[in-house]
Design a protein around this motif. Sequence first.
Motif: not given
Lengths: 381, 435
Positions: A347-348, A352-360, A337-343, A317-324
Amino acid sequence: METKLKSQVLQQFQEATRSLVNPELQKWKDQGGRVLGCYCSYIPEEVITAAGCVPFRMRGTGSTSTELADACVSLINCSFIRHSLDLGLRGEYSFLDGCAWVNSCDHVRRIYDHWKRKIDTPFVHLLSLPKKVTEPQVEWYREEISLFKDRLGFHLGVFISDERLWKAIRLHNETRQLQRQLYELRKRKDPPITGAETLAVMVAGTAMPRQEYNELLRELLDDLSRAEGHTDYRARIMLIGGILDDPRYIDVIEDQGGLVVTDSLCFGSRTMWRDVDENASDPVTALARYYIADRPSCPRMFGDHLRRSAFVKDMIRDFNVDGVIAERLVMCDNWTGEQFMLGEDLKETGFPYIRLDREYLLTGVGQLRTRVQAFLEMMGR
Amino acid sequence: MVRQYKYEPHLFRRYKEERDYFSFLSGILAQDPDPISQLSREITDITVERYDQIMQYAEEGKPFIAGYFCAAPEIYEAMDLPWYMIMATPFLAASAPYLLGDIDGAEAMGLGTDWCTACRLSLYYIEAELTPKPWALIGLIHPCDAGNLLHQSVARNQKWRDVPIFATDPPYFEDQRSIDYFAGELRRMVAFLEEHTGHKLDLDRLREVCIESNKQYELWAEYAQLRRAVPCPHGWGIGGPQCFAAVQVFQTGKPRGTQWLRNLLANTEQRVKEGVGTIPNEKIRYFWFDLLPFGWVFEFLPWLEEEWGAVMVMEMFGFTPYTPIDIRNEDTIFKGLAKRNLYDSPMVRQARGPADYFAADIVRVVKDYNIDCVIWPGHMGHKDGSASTGIMREICNELGVPYIHIGLDLFDKRYTTPDECKDKVSKFFSAMGLG
Ligand code: SF4
Ligand code: SF4
């Protein structure tokens, strides 16, 4: 995206993220100053500052392989710990006068075990960090901080008085306030600084003598107040995740037009969104309360998910975000776990929300680009 | 306020299927007069009884809880609260035919593939309403990150959002301050359970339970000593896991469990006296330093015995030195429970704290049990263990005992197939000149 400024200070911060030892830290070492590594943002850095040392957040910057670490750990361990342990085994951390851990996660806590056995650092210490955020845990961590303070002070031959601790708390609070001012600028429609540049500013703060860092940051803020803002973006993004210390990752997102305007990252807002209470009765209790109960928690803290979720929603809300965008290092259970719960939470609300995996190490740039593009398109941007 | 849930039988279909599966096993074992089969049957019987009790309580609207073996089951028993482990479902029914389909179901929920399969399955069963919803849930936030995040996910899950949850916070090191703190956590757990189930803890009853469970642990320790014999009197089929099931899950502080341990001990003593091993020709004595590969246990462990004469002399759940609880007063009881559940309880004792703890176990087991090789299966969920593989290898080198890290999923045999595991272990045995 790049911000044009009069001073060189932003470049100085960016430079500091590209190596372990930046010129300010080198100068400090040359003058006989001591540096203590910190493996997690739950380590009470104020105690280290009060002991007259520079707290340095551990990174794997500059690592190119994990050959030595792979003899100690396995491929089901996160690539951050494999790279940072590898650097340690190669002697790249010999500039440290000590290193501190908490039992952050199943991967990091084992680095402590290997380090103790294989790397000759004069002082190592692990604080037992609770996994809940209520009063008994504040009390437990108060004792842990007190033990850490006494052991470190004894090792260095320094008496860490309450007065020294309060001074360090004020200095670190000052950093936090300046960093929040920086984030405040990003709320604008035309933020004067990009997400990648902001991450560089934040990472630099974990690798420099505090006083110098605060002065440079003040200079940067002054410069930014007159800078032209960025308007050439497609969407405003919030980035969520763990130990992301490489601004080039955000560069890839921003090159697609997704301007990162805020975050919940280990090197980001979670470290500075709140201050340590300067009016508390004693400094150790103030620190315990800050680290356990007050600051935004990370996923390893049980019973605090609703507050973490509310933190993200407030930011949106405060940063006027369009997507996470939620990023995670492969093999990290905490962030899975956190990505799942937040998703589920987002969703509720249909956000807009997307989960990405990465390597260091920054790899798979092409795939990252494609996923971000698809995400922006999905948002109709 | 004590809550009530309205139960529809379809709401715990999988739980009922598991009960039927165990009942089927009991039936088969009942037909085999071999004393070891009879000892196993007693364990499957008590397992079925607990399933029945939970389902009956659910249907009749009586309070029961979900809890954990390392979160003081002595207290649940003393409070007269039937309990089950949400994470037991994947373990107990791991060789059931629906397992792989359920794993795929969990993946489809968006739980990824590198999170412990036991956690993914547990969350899937809750989301799919296949497991009974308890009055209150004791969460597990140690020894691993996966368990911690599982219980957080359960707490926010739409289906169980109204189930009150509490978890005991584990200190990292072993010392008196940690015991005192954890005893405080257990007291807070009691207050939570009293509030949400309406059942009260009676100290005299708790003392009785502790006296009985002290006897059980003493018998278990004696049994563990007997497994030092060469040849080993029992193999993978009976031993630590069954003692664990009786003492820490289904018969905690109950005389029937104590009697089962006496029967087990009598059988073992006789075998040791007669020099009877679990197989006729014991060639390799191995220490399996993890849980059993539940998802494909019958494909792998008998093969090790038949093909290589390799006997599982000890495993993670069997080597658990216990301290008796001092029952003098409330304070000593709670501190005794804290120590037992934090520092003695299997898996939690080895994996929760620094690597020194499991390193010490390896040294003791290798020395005391005449071990020829240490197998670290390296379950994909056990990230802390796999992050210590170098330390395990070095310790084994110092002891002069071969070590292998397999890398598998205890549940999902598609991760590293039984054939791949057999191949790895065979090459290892050959290279080390074992068997
Ligand atoms: S990314 Fe996850 S696994 Fe890696 S150090 Fe951070 S919390 Fe631990
Ligand atoms: S990783 Fe191990 S301890 Fe953790 S949930 Fe999975 S099986 Fe249990």
